[in-house]
Design an enzyme around this catalytic site. Structure first.
Site, PDB file in Angstrom:
ATOM      1  CE1 TYR A   1     -46.151 -14.855  12.207  1.00 14.22           C
ATOM      2  CE2 TYR A   1     -44.225 -14.651  10.792  1.00 14.22           C
ATOM      3  CZ  TYR A   1     -45.399 -14.126  11.305  1.00 14.22           C
ATOM      4  OH  TYR A   1     -45.813 -12.887  10.925  1.00 14.22           O
TER       5      TYR A   1
ATOM      6  NE  ARG B   1     -45.663  -8.990  12.658  1.00 10.28           N
ATOM      7  CZ  ARG B   1     -46.534  -9.799  13.230  1.00 10.28           C
ATOM      8  NH1 ARG B   1     -46.770 -10.982  12.731  1.00 10.28           N
ATOM      9  NH2 ARG B   1     -47.191  -9.434  14.322  1.00 10.28           N
TER      10      ARG B   1
ATOM     11  CB  SER C   1     -47.922  -5.688  15.952  1.00  3.81           C
ATOM     12  OG  SER C   1     -46.999  -6.679  15.623  1.00  3.81           O
TER      13      SER C   1
ATOM     14  CG  ASP D   1     -46.546  -5.500  12.675  1.00  5.21           C
ATOM     15  OD1 ASP D   1     -47.637  -5.960  12.272  1.00  5.21           O
ATOM     16  OD2 ASP D   1     -45.643  -6.212  13.126  1.00  5.21           O
TER      17      ASP D   1
ATOM     18  CD  GLN E   1     -40.884  -3.177  16.817  1.00  8.68           C
ATOM     19  OE1 GLN E   1     -40.625  -2.118  17.400  1.00  8.68           O
ATOM     20  NE2 GLN E   1     -40.452  -4.332  17.254  1.00  8.68           N
TER      21      GLN E   1
HETATM   22  N1  LIG Z   1     -39.821  -7.469  15.568  1.00  8.76           N
HETATM   23  C1  LIG Z   1     -41.022  -7.061  15.361  1.00  8.76           C
HETATM   24  O1  LIG Z   1     -41.177  -5.994  14.945  1.00  8.76           O
HETATM   25  C2  LIG Z   1     -42.194  -7.959  15.621  1.00  8.76           C
HETATM   26  C3  LIG Z   1     -43.449  -7.404  15.710  1.00  8.76           C
HETATM   27  C4  LIG Z   1     -44.535  -8.252  15.934  1.00  8.76           C
HETATM   28  C5  LIG Z   1     -44.343  -9.616  16.047  1.00  8.76           C
HETATM   29  N2  LIG Z   1     -43.101 -10.112  15.968  1.00  8.76           N
HETATM   30  C6  LIG Z   1     -42.867 -11.548  16.074  1.00  8.76           C
HETATM   31  O2  LIG Z   1     -43.617 -12.201  15.080  1.00  8.76           O
HETATM   32  C7  LIG Z   1     -43.952 -13.504  15.560  1.00  8.76           C
HETATM   33  C8  LIG Z   1     -45.432 -13.768  15.381  1.00  8.76           C
HETATM   34  O3  LIG Z   1     -46.197 -12.957  16.268  1.00  8.76           O
HETATM   35  P1  LIG Z   1     -47.778 -12.980  16.165  1.00  8.76           P
HETATM   36  O4  LIG Z   1     -48.332 -12.249  17.291  1.00  8.76           O
HETATM   37  O5  LIG Z   1     -48.207 -12.616  14.785  1.00  8.76           O
HETATM   38  O6  LIG Z   1     -48.036 -14.545  16.375  1.00  8.76           O
HETATM   39  P2  LIG Z   1     -49.126 -15.467  15.690  1.00  8.76           P
HETATM   40  O7  LIG Z   1     -50.462 -14.812  15.731  1.00  8.76           O
HETATM   41  O8  LIG Z   1     -48.620 -16.004  14.399  1.00  8.76           O
HETATM   42  O9  LIG Z   1     -49.149 -16.716  16.717  1.00  8.76           O
HETATM   43  C9  LIG Z   1     -49.468 -16.530  18.069  1.00  8.76           C
HETATM   44  C10 LIG Z   1     -48.615 -17.411  18.906  1.00  8.76           C
HETATM   45  O10 LIG Z   1     -49.042 -18.762  18.794  1.00  8.76           O
HETATM   46  C11 LIG Z   1     -47.933 -19.570  19.050  1.00  8.76           C
HETATM   47  N3  LIG Z   1     -48.217 -20.973  18.689  1.00  8.76           N
HETATM   48  C12 LIG Z   1     -48.319 -21.544  17.476  1.00  8.76           C
HETATM   49  N4  LIG Z   1     -48.584 -22.862  17.593  1.00  8.76           N
HETATM   50  C13 LIG Z   1     -48.670 -23.137  18.922  1.00  8.76           C
HETATM   51  C14 LIG Z   1     -48.942 -24.284  19.676  1.00  8.76           C
HETATM   52  N5  LIG Z   1     -49.178 -25.471  19.097  1.00  8.76           N
HETATM   53  N6  LIG Z   1     -48.942 -24.187  21.015  1.00  8.76           N
HETATM   54  C15 LIG Z   1     -48.710 -22.986  21.610  1.00  8.76           C
HETATM   55  N7  LIG Z   1     -48.455 -21.860  20.972  1.00  8.76           N
HETATM   56  C16 LIG Z   1     -48.437 -21.927  19.633  1.00  8.76           C
HETATM   57  C17 LIG Z   1     -46.831 -18.895  18.241  1.00  8.76           C
HETATM   58  O11 LIG Z   1     -45.563 -19.281  18.666  1.00  8.76           O
HETATM   59  C18 LIG Z   1     -47.128 -17.435  18.547  1.00  8.76           C
HETATM   60  O12 LIG Z   1     -46.384 -16.945  19.631  1.00  8.76           O
HETATM   61  C19 LIG Z   1     -43.468 -13.569  16.996  1.00  8.76           C
HETATM   62  O13 LIG Z   1     -42.200 -14.171  17.017  1.00  8.76           O
HETATM   63  C20 LIG Z   1     -43.365 -12.127  17.381  1.00  8.76           C
HETATM   64  O14 LIG Z   1     -42.439 -11.914  18.442  1.00  8.76           O
HETATM   65  C21 LIG Z   1     -42.018  -9.317  15.737  1.00  8.76           C
END
Ligand SMILES: NC(=O)c1ccc[n+]([C@@H]2O[C@H](COP(=O)([O-])OP(=O)(O)OC[C@H]3O[C@@H](n4cnc5c(N)ncnc54)[C@H](O)[C@@H]3O)[C@@H](O)[C@H]2O)c1
Length: 390
Positions: free
Chosen positions: A226, A122, A133, A130, A127
């Protein structure tokens, strides 16, 4: 010289997506691909074979695979697909290795170079590739639509001669890609939106999309952006704060996930029992068991006065747009390894090194390292173009 690329028709139940869309055909050809697709691959999203100009349509799956240098799919393919592939060919697909031990074994036996879409790092440069996403963003949008059709009330404030109603209160729990898109959608539709996550950095993101943030005082930021699992003490602290917000909400959308773990439970049975009559929960984490103790994955359940909707494979429900974005994600990944009509994998490229699951008979399950020297030896083989089209 060209690279034979084969696109599979998905066979898993309820999967409507396809890994190739007409919009990327010309781009792939420009990279040096000779495109072949299994007949009917786009049918589920009403795209007939004739919509895929310049793509050879093949009805026999094994004949399609026999000559393929690269195979594109959405879901982990059937074992028979790997059996029919050329030794040393490339597969790009979602795999989820932990759930597919037999598939991984076959990939190793056939020395398939498999790039697992869910392993893509990520990072900013990745991006456009991805798929987690792109598919999650659509799921987040859809959760609001789904929730609103189960609500007996509207999301925005509506004023009529008889009086004004609304707006509805929406609580989004878990503010990754899906949760943030759900906030944006609910806000656009006029709801009053609250967001909650255990990663404090999501507060600013929620605010920028028009929501307020529920602060619980618990920071559970884990590895690589995460979340980590909460301790029993933290869970109690969070529940104490959240109960009030859960009980005020008309619509709750949950998306919380922790990589490699079952979905964390954010809403207890007791909290559901205390919710408003007619309230709706859309649990996007149903695939991992759900974020609510009353969730029944794949079902819509009436629990007391509350409706809990727990759909599986939500991106497939938006198959057309999901395929469009997925096909673009795969094209962008392929563009990293296809140039001048050949496949040439640069294992020093972080994206390829981290996304590869199997290569030359070696498993790179948690690979944060490039494939070994033995793997580099087979680079020449994957770089060889096929001699003829299927
Ligand atoms: N830079 C990039 O290119 C890029 C692209 C996509 C995602 N990301 C990052 O990757 C990470 C994962 O994203 P995702 O959409 O796959 O998330 P995910 O599907 O793994 O999780 C969804 C959300 O659930 C939250 N979560 C977990 N346990 C929880 C709890 N007990 N209570 C409340 N919330 C809880 C996590 O913090 C997360 O925000 C994030 O930090 C996101 O910003 C980065």
């Amino acid at each position: 010289m060209y690279v034979n690329v084969a696109v599979l028709k998905e066979t898993q139940p309820h999967e409507r997506r396809v890994a190739l869309m007409p919009s990327v055909v010309a781009k792939l050809i420009k990279l040096g691909a000779k495109l072949h697709m299994q007949s009917g691959a786009g049918e589920a999203i009403k795209l007939m074979d004739s919509a895929f100009k310049d793509v050879a349509i093949v009805s026999d799956r094994d004949a399609l695979l026999a000559d393929a240098d690269v195979v594109l799919a959405v879901q982990p393919p059937a074992l028979g697909v790997i059996d029919a592939m050329k030794e040393g060919a490339i597969l790009i697909s979602f795999i989820y290795a932990d759930k597919e031990p037999s598939l991984v074994e076959r990939l190793l036996e056939k020395k398939i170079t498999c790039f697992a879409m869910e392993k893509l790092p990520r990072i900013t440069r990745a991006q456009s590739m991805d798929a987690l996403s792109s598919q999650s963003a659509l799921a987040g949008y859809y959760a609001v639509q789904l929730g609103s059709t189960h609500l007996g009330r509207v999301l925005p404030k509506i004023t009529t001669a008889a009086g004004a109603i609304g707006p509805a209160k929406v609580l989004v729990m878990g503010l990754g890609v899906a949760g943030l898109e759900a906030i944006a959608t609910a806000h656009r539709l006029g709801a009053v939106v609250e967001g909650y996550d255990v990663r404090p950095e999501t507060q600013e993101q929620a605010l920028s999309l028009g929501a307020t943030f529920v602060e619980t005082g618990v920071d559970a930021t884990g590895e690589g952006g995460y979340a980590r699992e909460l301790s029993a003490e933290e869970k109690t602290k969070v529940a104490d704060v959240l109960t009030k917000h859960i009980q005020m909400a008309d619509l709750i959308i949950t998306t919380a996930a922790i990589p490699g773990r079952a979905s964390p439970k954010l809403i207890s049975k007791a909290q559901v029992a205390g919710m408003k009559a007619g309230a709706v929960i859309v649990d996007l984490s149903a695939e991992g068991g759900g974020n609510c103790e009353d969730t029944r994955p794949g079902e819509t359940a009436e629990v007391g006065q509350v409706t809990i909707v727990a759909p599986l494979n939500v991106p497939s429900l938006l198959g057309e747009d999901a395929s469009e974005l997925y096909a673009k994600n795969q094209y962008n990944l392929l563009a990293l390894m296809m140039k001048d009509n050949i496949v040439k994998i640069d294992w020093d490229d972080e994206i390829l090194a981290k996304t590869v699951l199997t290569h030359a008979g070696t498993l790179h399950k948690d690979a944060q390292k490039a494939p070994t020297k033995a793997g580099k030896d087979t680079k020449a083989r994957t770089a060889k173009p096929a001699k003829k089209a299927a």
